[in-house]
Structures are given as C-alpha cells and as structure tokens.
Scaffold this motif. Structure first.
Motif, PDB file in Angstrom:
ATOM      1  N   GLU A 199      10.775  -4.324 -23.038  1.00  0.00           N
ATOM      2  CA  GLU A 199      10.649  -5.642 -22.418  1.00  0.00           C
ATOM      3  C   GLU A 199       9.714  -6.560 -23.189  1.00  0.00           C
ATOM      4  OE1 GLU A 199      12.052  -7.116 -19.384  1.00  0.00           O
ATOM      5  OE2 GLU A 199      13.469  -5.630 -20.135  1.00  0.00           O
ATOM      6  N   GLU A 200       8.688  -5.991 -23.788  1.00  0.00           N
ATOM      7  CA  GLU A 200       7.692  -6.818 -24.477  1.00  0.00           C
ATOM      8  C   GLU A 200       8.033  -7.087 -25.936  1.00  0.00           C
ATOM      9  OE1 GLU A 200       5.380  -8.370 -22.829  1.00  0.00           O
ATOM     10  OE2 GLU A 200       6.135  -7.382 -21.024  1.00  0.00           O
ATOM     11  N   GLY A 201       9.242  -6.741 -26.343  1.00  0.00           N
ATOM     12  CA  GLY A 201       9.714  -7.141 -27.678  1.00  0.00           C
ATOM     13  C   GLY A 201       9.344  -6.199 -28.797  1.00  0.00           C
ATOM     14  N   GLY A 202       9.178  -4.899 -28.506  1.00  0.00           N
ATOM     15  CA  GLY A 202       8.766  -3.971 -29.548  1.00  0.00           C
ATOM     16  C   GLY A 202       9.893  -3.395 -30.382  1.00  0.00           C
ATOM     17  N   VAL A 203      11.138  -3.543 -29.934  1.00  0.00           N
ATOM     18  CA  VAL A 203      12.247  -2.889 -30.634  1.00  0.00           C
ATOM     19  C   VAL A 203      12.614  -3.606 -31.935  1.00  0.00           C
ATOM     20  CG1 VAL A 203      14.677  -2.235 -30.466  1.00  0.00           C
ATOM     21  CG2 VAL A 203      13.163  -1.887 -28.509  1.00  0.00           C
ATOM     22  N   LEU A 204      12.698  -4.926 -31.898  1.00  0.00           N
ATOM     23  CA  LEU A 204      13.112  -5.662 -33.102  1.00  0.00           C
ATOM     24  C   LEU A 204      12.142  -5.483 -34.278  1.00  0.00           C
ATOM     25  CD1 LEU A 204      14.629  -9.004 -31.751  1.00  0.00           C
ATOM     26  CD2 LEU A 204      15.808  -7.064 -32.773  1.00  0.00           C
ATOM     27  N   PRO A 205      10.818  -5.537 -34.063  1.00  0.00           N
ATOM     28  CA  PRO A 205       9.925  -5.264 -35.189  1.00  0.00           C
ATOM     29  C   PRO A 205      10.094  -3.860 -35.763  1.00  0.00           C
ATOM     30  CG  PRO A 205       8.728  -6.362 -33.429  1.00  0.00           C
ATOM     31  CD  PRO A 205      10.068  -6.002 -32.882  1.00  0.00           C
ATOM     32  N   LEU A 206      10.409  -2.887 -34.909  1.00  0.00           N
ATOM     33  CA  LEU A 206      10.668  -1.533 -35.407  1.00  0.00           C
ATOM     34  C   LEU A 206      11.936  -1.503 -36.257  1.00  0.00           C
ATOM     35  CD1 LEU A 206       9.782   0.578 -32.234  1.00  0.00           C
ATOM     36  CD2 LEU A 206       8.534   0.562 -34.403  1.00  0.00           C
ATOM     37  N   LEU A 207      12.945  -2.240 -35.832  1.00  0.00           N
ATOM     38  CA  LEU A 207      14.174  -2.320 -36.620  1.00  0.00           C
ATOM     39  C   LEU A 207      13.914  -2.947 -37.986  1.00  0.00           C
ATOM     40  CD1 LEU A 207      16.913  -3.430 -34.053  1.00  0.00           C
ATOM     41  CD2 LEU A 207      16.543  -1.173 -35.035  1.00  0.00           C
ATOM     42  N   LYS A 208      13.130  -3.985 -37.975  1.00  0.00           N
ATOM     43  CA  LYS A 208      12.804  -4.656 -39.241  1.00  0.00           C
ATOM     44  C   LYS A 208      12.068  -3.701 -40.174  1.00  0.00           C
ATOM     45  CE  LYS A 208      10.698  -8.834 -41.147  1.00  0.00           C
ATOM     46  NZ  LYS A 208       9.965 -10.097 -40.848  1.00  0.00           N
ATOM     47  N   LEU A 209      11.186  -2.894 -39.592  1.00  0.00           N
ATOM     48  CA  LEU A 209      10.439  -1.912 -40.381  1.00  0.00           C
ATOM     49  C   LEU A 209      11.380  -0.846 -40.942  1.00  0.00           C
ATOM     50  CD1 LEU A 209       7.362  -1.827 -40.853  1.00  0.00           C
ATOM     51  CD2 LEU A 209       7.221  -0.057 -39.099  1.00  0.00           C
ATOM     52  N   LEU A 210      12.363  -0.464 -40.150  1.00  0.00           N
ATOM     53  CA  LEU A 210      13.326   0.552 -40.580  1.00  0.00           C
ATOM     54  C   LEU A 210      14.136   0.073 -41.785  1.00  0.00           C
ATOM     55  CD1 LEU A 210      14.648   3.311 -39.971  1.00  0.00           C
ATOM     56  CD2 LEU A 210      16.228   2.096 -38.455  1.00  0.00           C
ATOM     57  N   LYS A 211      14.381  -1.222 -41.864  1.00  0.00           N
ATOM     58  CA  LYS A 211      15.178  -1.778 -42.956  1.00  0.00           C
ATOM     59  C   LYS A 211      14.421  -1.810 -44.279  1.00  0.00           C
ATOM     60  CE  LYS A 211      17.696  -4.955 -39.888  1.00  0.00           C
ATOM     61  NZ  LYS A 211      17.975  -6.373 -39.595  1.00  0.00           N
ATOM     62  N   ASP A 212      13.095  -1.787 -44.227  1.00  0.00           N
ATOM     63  CA  ASP A 212      12.273  -2.008 -45.420  1.00  0.00           C
ATOM     64  C   ASP A 212      12.147  -0.724 -46.234  1.00  0.00           C
ATOM     65  OD1 ASP A 212      10.573  -2.910 -47.327  1.00  0.00           O
ATOM     66  OD2 ASP A 212       9.072  -3.717 -45.962  1.00  0.00           O
ATOM     67  N   SER A 213      13.030  -0.550 -47.189  1.00  0.00           N
ATOM     68  CA  SER A 213      13.053   0.678 -47.985  1.00  0.00           C
ATOM     69  C   SER A 213      11.882   0.786 -48.965  1.00  0.00           C
ATOM     70  CB  SER A 213      14.368   0.768 -48.763  1.00  0.00           C
ATOM     71  OG  SER A 213      14.514  -0.352 -49.627  1.00  0.00           O
ATOM     72  N   ALA A 214      11.128  -0.297 -49.143  1.00  0.00           N
ATOM     73  CA  ALA A 214       9.996  -0.274 -50.079  1.00  0.00           C
ATOM     74  C   ALA A 214       8.841   0.578 -49.554  1.00  0.00           C
ATOM     75  CB  ALA A 214       9.508  -1.697 -50.351  1.00  0.00           C
TER      76      ALA A 214
END
Length: 605
Positions: A199-214
């Motif tokens: 509810e507090e918006g924590g999923v999208l930042p985790l997804l963004k982190l998952l995408k960052d292969s660096a």
C-alpha cells in the motif's frame, strides 16, 4: 501533434498543488493572527508555529521540483492531509479571536476555554511540523535516518517502511540492497506488513532495483524481498500488481543473464507468483520463461542427442529455430554468451545446485493446472531433463522434479492430446520419465517421493497397454505400505487402471489378481476413513471386470461389499449404482447365493 503527457510529471504537479493548499491556508492564519482582537499573544505564537510549518512545506515543494526522480508520495500525501486538517482547526480558532469582543466574566470564561484550545492546536501544529521535518531529513539523509515521525509514533512499522522505500529510491547501491533486505524481513513477519509495503508504494522501487543489472547485490536483495512479499496465499493482489507493471519480461531477462545467485532468487519469484495466479503462469510461458529455466536446470546434464532429437517434431523445429537465431545474432551477443558460460563453470557446486533446485520448483509451479506450460515443457528437452535428475540427483532437487512430472501427468490425464502426444509411451522422453517413476516406486521408502511418483503413474493409466505387470507390480507392492497415505494413493492409482473408462481395464484387473493384490486390498479395507472409500471402489471395479475369479470368492469380497455398502453410501451416494452392479455381478458367479443376495443388490440401485 503533441504527445501524451508523462504520468509521473502530471502526478508531481498534482501533488505540488495539494501542497499549495495548506501553505495558502497557513498564510491566511498568519494574517488573521495579526488582526486578532482577543488572545493576541496566543495567536501570534500560533502564527510563528504556522510559519515554521509553511516553511517546511515549501521545503517539500523544493525537493519535489528539484529531484531528478519521482519520490514515493504516500507519506507526503498523508502528512499534507493531516497538516491541512490541523491548519483548518487553527484557522477556525484564530477567526474566533478576531470576531470576539466580549467583556467581563464572559470574557474570562472564554479566555480559559481559548487557552485550552490554543494548547491543543499548538500540539497539533507541532506534530505536523515534526512530520514534515522528519520527511525532509529522510530525503536529505537518503533514507538512513530511522527516527519516527509523530504521525507514525503508534505504528513504527509504517515509518520503517517509508524510510526503506526512500532508501531504495535515493540511497547508495549498498544502502539500497540493505533496505530491500529489511523490507523482506518485515514482510516475513506477518500479512499486515506485506500489505503495508504494498500500500505504501514499496513494490515499484523493488522492481526498479531488480532491473538494474549493474548491481547484483541489489538485484539479489530485491528479488528476495519480492519473494517474501508474494509468498502468501493472500497475495494475489500483489501478483496482479506485478503483472500490471510488466515484471514478467524483466524476470525472464534476469533469469537469462544475471549472476547465478540472482537467478536463484528470481526463479523463486517465478515459483511464488505462479503458485498464486494461473494468469501469471500463462504470462510467464508466453514470455518464454521455459527456455532459461530448462537451460539452467540441464546445465550439468549430458543428453543423448539422438534421443533428445526424437522427443517430438516440434522440439526439432524449436532446435532449428534456435540455431538460426544464434547464427543470426551479433558477435557481441556470442561473446556475452561465452562469458556467461565461463562464469557458470566457475560457480560452486552448492550454488549450481541451488539454481537447479529453484528452477525445478519453478517448472513444478508453472505446470500446475496450466496446459500451456505443460505443452511447452514437453515440446523441449524439459521431460528428458526431469528424468535425468530424478535418476541421478537426490534431496529437494529430485523432489521438485517429481512434483513437476506429477503436475504434467495430472494435466495429461484430462487432456487427450497431451497424453497421446508428448506423453505417449513410445516417445523417448516419456519412456525415460516412466522408467524413473517406476524405479522410485520400487526402490524408495520416503513417502514424499513415493506419492508424486504413484500419482503420476495413475494419471497415465490410460496410456498403458493391457499386459503391464512391470507397472502394476510396484504399485501393488505398496498396498501394504505402513504409511497409509502411500497405500491410499496406490488404491487411487489402481482405480484408474481398472475403471470402465480404461479400455484395458479387464487385462489390468487380471494382473492385479495374478500379483496377489486382492488379499492386500482386503487388509487395507479393515482401516476406516478415506482409504476405505477408494478401496471399495477398486473392489467394485475388480468385481465387475473379473467377478468369476475364485480369488474373489475365497477372500469373501461379496460379503465385504454388503457389509460396508450402507455406511459408505450414506456419505457417498454417488457410488450407489457402482456398488449395486458389483454386488449383483458377484452373485451371478457364486452358486447358491443368487436368490437370497440379488434383492440386496437391487435395493442399492
């Protein structure tokens, strides 16, 4: 022609307008406080506090307009809403002070009342200012400040979630990985924490982190956190949210080229999502998740290429298309594949095993109730891979592969094309799987391995020809298994061999008699409960198929059915016709009982 507006920019503009409302309200309070007719000192003190709050709100506006990325707005909106409510109360109080011109005792009473009111309003403004100052400090410290804002003083989890989310958005790579790990730890505690993170918006930042292969450490932590959030029977909402935000292609890509330990976590995420939603299974299959999963699962397996090629025409087409795709790829892509192969060779045995365990579980969960997944697996070298692992591996890896085979076989039981196609017994891959299932049934004592193997054989019962003592023998040997769950599954499987839907039911029934299955079944029937219902069904079908056998007469099958019919039928009325036919059929082959027994059989109809 103008393009579509950026939704993030539009949302930020909307939030800035929301911030403008309390700021303007605060300016009005300050103006009225200066014009107050009574409680002048108290009003001016309030005006100072309101000015501090407005300054803090303006600081938030500057942060929003100056930040290069969108910040989580959930805490901002909640705090702004609370500040607006408190400023409305402040405005109402100050207005009374401007209008009031009372005298004497009445003025004294109102002054006492106003003093208490001013104290309450002061505390409210203090809390709102504390919230906004906390928010600014979190942004300034990039999420490393773990203090509590007044608005979350009674619910520290809320503040921690906000802090970790801002760290995911603003922190260094190490801080982001740590924040993701902390969110995962909170999610493990209970369902409420999972809900708050969502509810507090924590999923999208985790997804963004998952995408960052660096940053593999951050990817690893993000994947684990998402697994912790999704792993719950009540988390379909989170899974749908992930699907709506196009996470499936990201996961498939990460499975194909990320570091090994990241792939373990991402494969676990596939399992967790597939376990929740059939839609997720289908989306993963359409995104071709089977290719990297099977590739990782088979990385240490040496296949007989002639057998693999004969698996199916479609697999040959797939192989040729992959070759064409590889030939047409760039030199850079080839170099990348070679680099990944070298990295794979350098990984420890434990990590390689972890990858295979998680991929096997992913295949298991993807196959559950999903025809599309089962088809894709059987159209590749997936079945051969599962057979090889069942043959040579042990522990959780072997168990996961057996469960995957069980789900594929279960789907084949209800889908004739799958059953007669990739799982027909003349297909090399299907034969390899069958050999290992029978080996497990013959040699294993662990019920966790026996049960999926037995269920798989039962699901494929209609694939077997009439004379298969090598298949039925291992099953019948477990009718006397001390573990009643195993014995019960054997009975359920044997029912599928001898029921009228099976073309070879009579031949199978004869084999069961020849292998001394009736005495073992009669012993099992002495036990009440779930086993008894299936055992009696098996007995009824045997009576219908081989009712003239002396073995049935010697084991007193007819009297057993008569004795147990009524109590069982009271709970299972749908079996009435089967019982009646079986009893009636047996009376035809047992001399001297037809006249006295036939009415009982007819009575059950």
């Amino acid at each position: 022609m103008m393009g579509n507006p950026n939704p993030k920019v539009e949302e930020e503009k909307k939030l800035e307008k929301e911030l403008l409302i309390p700021i303007l309200m605060g300016e009005e309070v300050i103006k009225l406080a200066e014009e107050a007719k009574s409680s002048k000192v108290e009003c001016l003190e309030l005006a100072k506090k309101v000015k501090s709050l407005c300054d803090s709100l303006r600081g938030v506006v500057r942060v929003l307009s100056g930040n290069h990325q969108s910040l989580n707005d959930r805490p901002i909106r909640r705090m702004v809403k609370e500040a607006s409510k408190n400023l409305e109360k402040t405005l109402a109080l100050v207005r009374k002070c401007k209008k009031h011109e009372g005298m004497g005792v009445l003025t004294h009473v109102l002054t006492i009342r106003n003093t208490n009111d001013f104290r309450k309003i002061w505390n409210l403004l203090e809390s709102s200012n504390g919230d906004i100052v906390w928010l600014l400090s979190i942004v300034e410290s990039k999420g490393t400040n773990l203090s509590l804002p007044p608005i979350a003083s009674n619910d520290p989890i809320l503040a921690w979630v906000w802090t970790y989310i801002y760290t995911l958005q603003l922190g260094s790579p190490n801080d982001r990985a740590e924040a993701a790990t902390e969110l995962g730890s909170l999610a493990k505690i209970n369902y409420r924490n999972k809900f708050i993170i969502m509810e507090e918006g924590g999923v999208l930042p985790l997804l963004k982190l998952l995408k960052d292969s660096a940053f593999p450490d951050s990817q690893f932590a993000a994947a684990n956190a998402l697994v912790d959030i999704v792993s719950d029977d009540q988390q379909q909402r989170v899974v749908r949210f992930l699907l709506d935000n196009q996470v499936v292609p990201v996961i498939v890509q990460v499975l194909s080229d990320a570091a090994f330990r990241v792939r373990v976590s991402v494969a676990n995420l596939v399992s967790a999502m597939a376990d929740q939603e059939n839609v997720a299974r289908e989306e993963f299959i359409r995104a071709n998740v089977i290719k990297p999963v099977v590739s990782l699962l088979s990385m240490d397996i040496v296949f007989d290429e002639s057998v693999a090629a004969r698996n199916s025409i479609h697999s040959l087409v797939l192989s040729l298309s992959e070759v064409d795709s590889d030939c047409g790829s760039s030199r850079g892509s080839s170099n990348s594949n070679n680099r990944r192969d070298r990295e794979r060779e350098g990984e420890s045995y434990e990590l390689r095993n972890d990858v295979k365990v998680s991929c096997a579980k992913a295949i298991w969960k993807l196959s559950k109730g999903c025809l599309l997944a089962c088809r894709k697996i059987t159209e590749t070298k997936g079945l051969l891979c599962l057979a090889k692992i069942i043959e040579f591996e042990s522990g959780e890896l072997r168990f996961n592969c057996l469960m995957a085979v069980m789900e594929i076989a279960t789907m084949a039981e209800s889908n004739v094309n799958l059953r007669r196609g990739a799982l027909k017994l003349t297909a090399p891959a299907a034969k390899a799987v069958l050999d290992q299932l029978l080996r497990v049934i013959r040699e294993e004592s662990d019920f966790a391995l026996l049960i999926p193997a037995i269920k798989s054989i039962g699901s494929l019962a209609r694939n077997f020809p009439g004379k298969v003592p090598h298949v039925l023998g291992p099953l019948i040997s477990h009718l006397g298994n001390k573990d009643l769950h195993v014995a019960s599954e054997v009975v359920v499987a044997l029912v599928k061999f001898v029921c009228v839907d099976n073309y070879n039911c009579v031949d199978h029934s004869k084999i069961i008699l020849e292998l001394n299955g009736i005495p073992k079944l009669m012993n099992l029937l002495q036990i009440n409960g779930h086993q008894q219902v299936h055992g009696l069904k098996l007995l009824c079908y045997l009576a219908l198929n081989v009712g003239n056998s002396k073995v049935l007469e010697q084991e007193r099958v007819l009297s057993t059915l008569e004795k147990l019919a009524r109590p069982v039928l009271a709970q299972n009325p749908d079996l009435k016709e089967l019982f009646a036919k079986a009893i009636h059929h047996l009376t035809l082959f047992q001399p001297g009982v037809q006249l006295q027994r036939q009415p009982l059989g007819l009575e059950l109809l």
